[in-house]
Design an enzyme around this catalytic site. Structure first.
Site, PDB file in Angstrom:
ATOM      1  N   TRP A 102      11.053  46.793 -36.245  1.00  0.00           N
ATOM      2  CA  TRP A 102      10.016  46.521 -37.255  1.00  0.00           C
ATOM      3  C   TRP A 102      10.436  45.393 -38.180  1.00  0.00           C
ATOM      4  O   TRP A 102       9.619  44.543 -38.541  1.00  0.00           O
ATOM      5  CB  TRP A 102       9.659  47.792 -38.021  1.00  0.00           C
ATOM      6  CG  TRP A 102       9.173  48.872 -37.109  1.00  0.00           C
ATOM      7  CD1 TRP A 102       9.764  50.072 -36.859  1.00  0.00           C
ATOM      8  CD2 TRP A 102       8.006  48.826 -36.263  1.00  0.00           C
ATOM      9  NE1 TRP A 102       9.045  50.775 -35.927  1.00  0.00           N
ATOM     10  CE2 TRP A 102       7.965  50.040 -35.548  1.00  0.00           C
ATOM     11  CE3 TRP A 102       7.007  47.876 -36.041  1.00  0.00           C
ATOM     12  CZ2 TRP A 102       6.964  50.338 -34.635  1.00  0.00           C
ATOM     13  CZ3 TRP A 102       5.990  48.174 -35.130  1.00  0.00           C
ATOM     14  CH2 TRP A 102       5.976  49.390 -34.442  1.00  0.00           C
ATOM     15  N   ASP A 172       9.400  47.782 -46.264  1.00  0.00           N
ATOM     16  CA  ASP A 172       8.545  48.558 -45.372  1.00  0.00           C
ATOM     17  C   ASP A 172       9.057  49.996 -45.470  1.00  0.00           C
ATOM     18  O   ASP A 172      10.169  50.309 -45.032  1.00  0.00           O
ATOM     19  CB  ASP A 172       8.712  48.003 -43.945  1.00  0.00           C
ATOM     20  CG  ASP A 172       7.947  48.796 -42.894  1.00  0.00           C
ATOM     21  OD1 ASP A 172       7.383  49.858 -43.221  1.00  0.00           O
ATOM     22  OD2 ASP A 172       7.923  48.334 -41.729  1.00  0.00           O
ATOM     23  N   LYS A 196       2.721  58.820 -41.048  1.00  0.00           N
ATOM     24  CA  LYS A 196       3.933  59.642 -40.919  1.00  0.00           C
ATOM     25  C   LYS A 196       3.977  60.673 -42.057  1.00  0.00           C
ATOM     26  O   LYS A 196       3.914  61.863 -41.816  1.00  0.00           O
ATOM     27  CB  LYS A 196       5.171  58.769 -40.900  1.00  0.00           C
ATOM     28  CG  LYS A 196       5.122  57.777 -39.720  1.00  0.00           C
ATOM     29  CD  LYS A 196       6.044  56.627 -39.919  1.00  0.00           C
ATOM     30  CE  LYS A 196       5.705  55.423 -39.093  1.00  0.00           C
ATOM     31  NZ  LYS A 196       5.635  55.623 -37.645  1.00  0.00           N
TER      32      LYS A 196
END
Ligand SMILES: Cc1ncc(COP(=O)(O)O)c(C=O)c1O
Length: 361
Positions: A102, A172, A196
């Site tokens: 990511w 992030d 999540k």
């Protein structure tokens, strides 16, 4: 009714009381005679829902007043472009720590708009650790410094933040948001996909310091400009209405049932501790991450034998412990134990692993 223990990395488990309340309110939201899915986002009743979600997020995360909360779409992946388009506006440089897929995606996307510098990487050991950072190597005039705080695939967490001085820190936090308290004032911008720890997929939350808004590049599409959404309180266009509503229910559960992020962290430490303790003493399974950088949310582990890994995942699935297969780049297994995973789910998984080990060691 059957409910499995779902160890998916995301979308993942939601707290059962949240799902029950959403079900109860499905056909008739608080006497309105409509589902939240059906109502106009411009209606008074929906205004109440989005405002309450924002208030709860501000309260639970202790977000300072000089930060805007934006409810967006496009996933965390859209932020990989939105951040540079809005923040790379002075030196057009930004620093990145490559701790996994990511962070690397964010770096590659930013490199399309300006000078993206890699200050450290843990690629040499399959991202199994967080690299030590030397502030002397940071770009002094960078427009921002990017980290992926919790690395969902590899199971690492920045337990200590980089000291970036006046350079805004961008993180992030898709897979660690709401898992423990975090000092928002240390960041210029935080973003997270909701799927999540916050709610269903389709919602992306951005928390941005106000002075960073309003300086986007000229080429920035209107929908990718933070100013557009800040000016209209996330109502420039139709927001992800239902996902915001469920996020509000999750925050209500966090505040009123769990008791806030300090309590959530205690529970998360207990769950992760149980699994790590087992892995540290197991003769069959072992964790793949160095001890000091371990995530509380995503725990990858292997047996060292691919056939045995496969056998374990199949046996676990048969016993209703689902989505334990690891990411293809690490192999083996990964247990994602987000906020909604009950302590009992981890206890039962550890019992199952112990039994499997006895039968297969
Ligand atoms: C840390 C992190 N960042 C970004 C993403 C991508 O999120 P999205 O699918 O919402 O674009 C993920 C997805 O799993 C993630 O775990």
């Amino acid at each position: 009714m059957k409910r499995v223990y779902n160890f998916s990395a995301g979308p993942s488990m939601l707290p059962e009381p949240v799902l029950r309340r959403a079900a109860e309110e499905m056909l008739d939201y608080q006497g309105s005679g409509q589902s939240v899915m059906e109502m106009s986002h411009r209606s008074k009743i929906y205004e109440g829902i989005i405002q309450s979600a924002e208030c709860l997020l501000r309260e639970v995360m202790n977000i300072p007043e000089n930060y805007k909360v934006l409810f967006l779409q496009g996933g965390a992946s859209s932020q990989f472009a939105m951040v540079p388009l809005n923040l790379m506006n002075k030196s057009k440089k930004a620093d990145f720590v490559l701790t996994g897929q990511w962070a690397t995606k964010a770096y590659k996307e930013a490199a399309r708009y300006g000078e993206a510098n890699v200050v450290a990487s843990s690629k040499d050991k399959t991202f199994s650790y967080i690299p030590k950072l030397d502030p002397a190597s940071f770009t002094k005039d960078a427009d921002y410094f990017h980290i992926c705080m919790n690395n969902t695939i590899y199971g690492t967490l920045f337990h200590e933040l980089p000291k970036t001085g006046s350079v805004p820190l961008v993180a992030d936090i898709s897979s660690c948001v709401l898992s423990q308290p975090i000092d928002v004032s240390k960041f210029g911008l935080l973003f997270a996909g909701a799927q999540k720890n916050m709610g269903p997929a389709g919602l992306t939350v951005v928390i941005i310091r106000e002075d960073l808004i309003g300086h986007a590049m000229d080429i920035t599409p209107t929908m990718f400009n933070y100013q557009t959404h800040a000016d209209s309180d996330s109502m420039f266009n139709t927001p992800p209405c239902y996902a915001i509503y469920v996020c509000g229910l999750v925050l209500d559960w966090l505040k009123n049932t769990v008791g806030g992020l300090d309590e959530m962290e205690k529970i998360n430490r207990k769950k992760a501790g149980m699994l790590y303790d087992f892995l540290d003493n197991s003769k069959l399974f072992h964790g793949t991450v160095v001890k000091e950088d371990r995530s509380l949310m995503n725990i990858p582990f292997v047996t060292g034998d691919e056939a045995m890994d496969k056998k374990f995942v199949a046996a676990a699935t048969e016993h209703d412990f689902v989505n334990l297969k690891g990411h293809r780049s690490v192999g083996g297994m990964r247990a994602s134990i987000y906020n909604a995973m009950p302590v009992e789910g981890v206890e039962k998984l550890v019992d199952f692993m112990r039994k499997f080990e006895k039968e297969n060691a």
